[in-house]
Each structure stands twice: as structure tokens, then as C-alpha cells.
Design a protein around this motif. Sequence first.
Motif, PDB file in Angstrom:
ATOM      1  N   LEU A  11       0.844  -1.197   0.000  1.00 23.51           N
ATOM      2  CA  LEU A  11       0.000   0.000   0.000  1.00 23.51           C
ATOM      3  C   LEU A  11       0.874   1.239   0.000  1.00 23.51           C
ATOM      4  CD1 LEU A  11      -2.777   1.405   0.264  1.00 23.51           C
ATOM      5  CD2 LEU A  11      -2.527   1.186   2.754  1.00 23.51           C
ATOM      6  N   SER A  12       0.641   2.126  -0.975  1.00 22.48           N
ATOM      7  CA  SER A  12       1.405   3.372  -1.083  1.00 22.48           C
ATOM      8  C   SER A  12       0.439   4.540  -1.216  1.00 22.48           C
ATOM      9  CB  SER A  12       2.323   3.337  -2.306  1.00 22.48           C
ATOM     10  OG  SER A  12       3.170   2.206  -2.277  1.00 22.48           O
ATOM     11  N   PRO A  13       0.787   5.689  -0.637  1.00 23.38           N
ATOM     12  CA  PRO A  13      -0.074   6.878  -0.772  1.00 23.38           C
ATOM     13  C   PRO A  13       0.139   7.550  -2.121  1.00 23.38           C
ATOM     14  CG  PRO A  13       1.863   7.426   0.521  1.00 23.38           C
ATOM     15  CD  PRO A  13       1.964   5.955   0.215  1.00 23.38           C
ATOM     16  N   LEU A  14      -0.906   8.145  -2.659  1.00 21.90           N
ATOM     17  CA  LEU A  14      -0.810   8.935  -3.881  1.00 21.90           C
ATOM     18  C   LEU A  14      -1.076  10.414  -3.617  1.00 21.90           C
ATOM     19  CD1 LEU A  14      -2.692   6.620  -6.417  1.00 21.90           C
ATOM     20  CD2 LEU A  14      -0.224   6.900  -6.133  1.00 21.90           C
ATOM     21  N   THR A  15      -1.585  10.725  -2.444  1.00 16.10           N
ATOM     22  CA  THR A  15      -1.906  12.114  -2.091  1.00 16.10           C
ATOM     23  C   THR A  15      -0.869  12.681  -1.138  1.00 16.10           C
ATOM     24  OG1 THR A  15      -4.263  11.629  -2.373  1.00 16.10           O
ATOM     25  CG2 THR A  15      -3.693  13.655  -1.204  1.00 16.10           C
ATOM     26  N   ASP A  16      -0.789  12.140   0.065  1.00 19.85           N
ATOM     27  CA  ASP A  16       0.181  12.577   1.071  1.00 19.85           C
ATOM     28  C   ASP A  16       1.352  11.604   1.049  1.00 19.85           C
ATOM     29  OD1 ASP A  16       1.629  13.421   3.226  1.00 19.85           O
ATOM     30  OD2 ASP A  16       0.020  13.209   4.707  1.00 19.85           O
ATOM     31  N   LEU A  17       2.414  11.988   0.365  1.00 19.78           N
ATOM     32  CA  LEU A  17       3.542  11.084   0.166  1.00 19.78           C
ATOM     33  C   LEU A  17       4.363  10.874   1.433  1.00 19.78           C
ATOM     34  CD1 LEU A  17       4.771  12.204  -3.374  1.00 19.78           C
ATOM     35  CD2 LEU A  17       3.069  10.481  -2.745  1.00 19.78           C
ATOM     36  N   SER A  18       4.046  11.606   2.503  1.00 22.10           N
ATOM     37  CA  SER A  18       4.757  11.406   3.770  1.00 22.10           C
ATOM     38  C   SER A  18       4.260  10.161   4.507  1.00 22.10           C
ATOM     39  CB  SER A  18       4.599  12.635   4.667  1.00 22.10           C
ATOM     40  OG  SER A  18       3.243  12.805   5.067  1.00 22.10           O
ATOM     41  N   PRO A  20       3.967   6.440   5.260  1.00 22.39           N
ATOM     42  CA  PRO A  20       4.880   5.349   4.899  1.00 22.39           C
ATOM     43  C   PRO A  20       4.164   4.208   4.174  1.00 22.39           C
ATOM     44  CG  PRO A  20       4.364   5.269   7.245  1.00 22.39           C
ATOM     45  CD  PRO A  20       3.775   6.551   6.723  1.00 22.39           C
ATOM     46  N   GLN A  21       4.903   3.521   3.292  1.00 18.67           N
ATOM     47  CA  GLN A  21       4.395   2.330   2.633  1.00 18.67           C
ATOM     48  C   GLN A  21       4.361   1.169   3.627  1.00 18.67           C
ATOM     49  OE1 GLN A  21       7.018   1.565  -0.634  1.00 18.67           O
ATOM     50  NE2 GLN A  21       6.068   3.070  -1.980  1.00 18.67           N
ATOM     51  N   ASP A  22       3.452   0.219   3.373  1.00 20.41           N
ATOM     52  CA  ASP A  22       3.393  -0.963   4.216  1.00 20.41           C
ATOM     53  C   ASP A  22       2.665  -2.066   3.452  1.00 20.41           C
ATOM     54  OD1 ASP A  22       3.740  -2.650   6.343  1.00 20.41           O
ATOM     55  OD2 ASP A  22       2.925  -1.263   7.846  1.00 20.41           O
ATOM     56  N   ASP A  23       2.706  -3.286   3.980  1.00 20.08           N
ATOM     57  CA  ASP A  23       2.064  -4.434   3.343  1.00 20.08           C
ATOM     58  C   ASP A  23       0.798  -4.805   4.096  1.00 20.08           C
ATOM     59  OD1 ASP A  23       4.061  -4.597   1.454  1.00 20.08           O
ATOM     60  OD2 ASP A  23       5.254  -6.022   2.610  1.00 20.08           O
ATOM     61  N   ILE A  24      -0.208  -5.288   3.341  1.00 22.56           N
ATOM     62  CA  ILE A  24      -1.499  -5.616   3.916  1.00 22.56           C
ATOM     63  C   ILE A  24      -2.051  -6.872   3.250  1.00 22.56           C
ATOM     64  CG2 ILE A  24      -2.754  -4.127   2.282  1.00 22.56           C
ATOM     65  CD1 ILE A  24      -4.730  -3.482   4.543  1.00 22.56           C
ATOM     66  N   PRO A  27      -9.194 -10.030   3.441  1.00 17.11           N
ATOM     67  CA  PRO A  27      -9.983  -8.808   3.653  1.00 17.11           C
ATOM     68  C   PRO A  27      -9.502  -8.004   4.861  1.00 17.11           C
ATOM     69  CG  PRO A  27     -11.200 -10.748   4.360  1.00 17.11           C
ATOM     70  CD  PRO A  27      -9.971 -11.260   3.718  1.00 17.11           C
ATOM     71  N   ALA A  28      -9.578  -6.664   4.707  1.00 15.25           N
ATOM     72  CA  ALA A  28      -9.159  -5.750   5.767  1.00 15.25           C
ATOM     73  C   ALA A  28      -9.415  -4.326   5.323  1.00 15.25           C
ATOM     74  CB  ALA A  28      -7.672  -5.932   6.089  1.00 15.25           C
ATOM     75  N   PRO A  29      -9.530  -3.394   6.269  1.00 16.97           N
ATOM     76  CA  PRO A  29      -9.558  -1.969   5.915  1.00 16.97           C
ATOM     77  C   PRO A  29      -8.120  -1.460   5.729  1.00 16.97           C
ATOM     78  CG  PRO A  29      -9.808  -2.198   8.279  1.00 16.97           C
ATOM     79  CD  PRO A  29      -9.735  -3.606   7.717  1.00 16.97           C
ATOM     80  N   LEU A  30      -7.940  -0.440   4.906  1.00 16.99           N
ATOM     81  CA  LEU A  30      -6.607   0.127   4.728  1.00 16.99           C
ATOM     82  C   LEU A  30      -6.058   0.671   6.038  1.00 16.99           C
ATOM     83  CD1 LEU A  30      -6.880   2.039   1.306  1.00 16.99           C
ATOM     84  CD2 LEU A  30      -6.426  -0.383   1.749  1.00 16.99           C
ATOM     85  N   SER A  31      -6.954   1.114   6.910  1.00 13.76           N
ATOM     86  CA  SER A  31      -6.532   1.707   8.185  1.00 13.76           C
ATOM     87  C   SER A  31      -5.796   0.709   9.068  1.00 13.76           C
ATOM     88  CB  SER A  31      -7.743   2.260   8.935  1.00 13.76           C
ATOM     89  OG  SER A  31      -8.709   1.245   9.167  1.00 13.76           O
ATOM     90  N   GLN A  32      -5.883  -0.581   8.757  1.00 10.81           N
ATOM     91  CA  GLN A  32      -5.233  -1.596   9.580  1.00 10.81           C
ATOM     92  C   GLN A  32      -3.728  -1.386   9.661  1.00 10.81           C
ATOM     93  OE1 GLN A  32      -6.468  -5.888   9.424  1.00 10.81           O
ATOM     94  NE2 GLN A  32      -4.455  -6.164   8.519  1.00 10.81           N
ATOM     95  N   ILE A  33      -3.134  -0.850   8.583  1.00 14.55           N
ATOM     96  CA  ILE A  33      -1.676  -0.673   8.573  1.00 14.55           C
ATOM     97  C   ILE A  33      -1.275   0.793   8.461  1.00 14.55           C
ATOM     98  CG2 ILE A  33      -1.260  -2.961   7.583  1.00 14.55           C
ATOM     99  CD1 ILE A  33      -0.778  -1.464   4.892  1.00 14.55           C
ATOM    100  N   LEU A  34      -2.235   1.720   8.444  1.00 12.49           N
ATOM    101  CA  LEU A  34      -1.913   3.145   8.326  1.00 12.49           C
ATOM    102  C   LEU A  34      -1.740   3.771   9.704  1.00 12.49           C
ATOM    103  CD1 LEU A  34      -4.341   4.139   5.421  1.00 12.49           C
ATOM    104  CD2 LEU A  34      -1.848   3.941   5.321  1.00 12.49           C
ATOM    105  N   PRO A  35      -1.029   4.898   9.776  1.00 15.82           N
ATOM    106  CA  PRO A  35      -0.835   5.560  11.076  1.00 15.82           C
ATOM    107  C   PRO A  35      -2.168   5.881  11.751  1.00 15.82           C
ATOM    108  CG  PRO A  35       0.614   6.506   9.413  1.00 15.82           C
ATOM    109  CD  PRO A  35      -0.312   5.586   8.690  1.00 15.82           C
ATOM    110  N   THR A  36      -2.194   5.746  13.062  1.00 19.07           N
ATOM    111  CA  THR A  36      -3.423   5.995  13.813  1.00 19.07           C
ATOM    112  C   THR A  36      -3.832   7.463  13.775  1.00 19.07           C
ATOM    113  OG1 THR A  36      -2.102   6.222  15.843  1.00 19.07           O
ATOM    114  CG2 THR A  36      -3.028   4.041  15.344  1.00 19.07           C
TER     115      THR A  36
END
Length: 266
Positions: A11-18, A20-24, A27-36
Amino acid sequence: MKYSLAGYWQLSPLTDLSVPQDDICFPAPLSQILPTTLSEEDIAAQEWHLMHDIEVDNDLLSYAGVDLVLEGIDHYAEVRLNGAAIFDCDGQSSVYKKDIRPLLQPGRNRFEILFLEPDDDLLVETSQHPLCFLGKEPVRHYDPRMGIWREPYLQCIRHVRLTHLTTEQVWHYGGGCELLVHIYFEMLKPGLVSAAIKFDGMTYQVPIYMRSHQASALFQVEAPRYFDPEHPDNKDLYGLTVQLDGQEESCQIGLSEGICVTHFPL
């Protein structure tokens, strides 16, 4: 055969490039690996890129058909394979499916899912496009959070692709009814194939004739549970399952004198 594409997806951001990338894995929501610090509203307001690589060998290439199946995507997304557009998840369906066999190549193949803001022109074009909803279930919504809520997979098919189910009900004056199940298929490669059609605890093995595009099975129901469409009760529904050449489709059937023919496009 089903070939799972559950993960890992990068998973990589296309809007806020700050971010971080991570693997997921799905089934799951993207928020599972994104900063809280990112709320679900923040995530939905941005654009995201998912990437997943698989190694394709001669065994996978030996299948006559390979369908990509995606379900459980409630936000607009574009899907690509090896850089080529496959389809858009635009809210018109619960399940998206397409034969990708012509796009597969030996070695590494890359799937991409891009969660984007849909173009206004696309929205207008989609709303004006004629669609047939005959027998089609209403579009299901899985979760308001951005993510993928069913396991993505490849459906590998050696000989015939199941395309459509139809049921017909014939009621008798003395009680009981008959359920006639028609299965429709597309022949991809000749071979010896049979379909298993299961209903009300009974299973019929139906041979598939390659020169035809349909097969049928007739079920006798002596004391049917009557389904009232005006006051539906799930307890009155019967399960119908069709297995054909590694594919399996299930649906719910209500037996009622007011329901003559039911269509299930796949």
C-alpha cells in the motif's frame, strides 16, 4: 481451482507522500496498517495505490480461462494487470469478474488497484449506460471504511465457464412442486466434464455436452416450505449450489406459486 490473491499487497499513498508504505492482506480496511493519526475520513479523502505480484508458471498458463474476481470494494477503484486496465469498481456491482488469461505472461505479473476520485465524465457515462438487472441482487455495501472486504482470487477454468443460472417452478394441484434448474456455460476447451447440482439435500451429477451451452436438473419437492414474497422469511428459503469445472455458485431459492422463473446472472 481458486488461486488466492489475499496478500501481501503493498500500500502506497498517492496524495500525502509522507505516509509510509506498508504491506497488507485482505480482507481488511486500509486503516489496519496506516498511522493511527489518520481517521477513516482522512483515508477516504485521499488516493491510494495497491500492488501485488505473482509468479505465473506453465501450470497456471495451462488453464483455458483465468478470471480475476474482486468483491467487497465500496469505494471507486481502477484495477490493472501488467499496466493494462481490466475494469473499474464503480458501485454498479457487488462482484467484479473478468477473464485475464490473455494478459498473463510467464514469470512475474503485477496486479494494481488504485483508489481514486472518479472523473465527473465517467459518472455521467455510467449513469446513462443501459444495464439489465434481470434477476440481479441489489448491490451490497460491506463497510464504510476504505478497504477490500472479501478475499480477492483467480478462478482457474480448464474447460467450461459457468455464466448463468435459471430456475423454473411448476406447482401441482394436489400439492408439491417441481424445481427445474438450468445452468448455462461457455465452452473454452473440449473435455469430459460434469456438473454437481445440489438442492434440498439432493445432488445430481449432470454430464456436460460440449456442443450445447446448457444443462438441466429436475427436483421433486413433495412438501415444500412455502415462501411468501410479501412477508419474506429466510427460514423458508432453500439453498441451491452448482459446482462445475472447479467453479462453485450458491444462491437462495424461495418456493412460491407466484414465482415462476428466477434468473441468476453470474
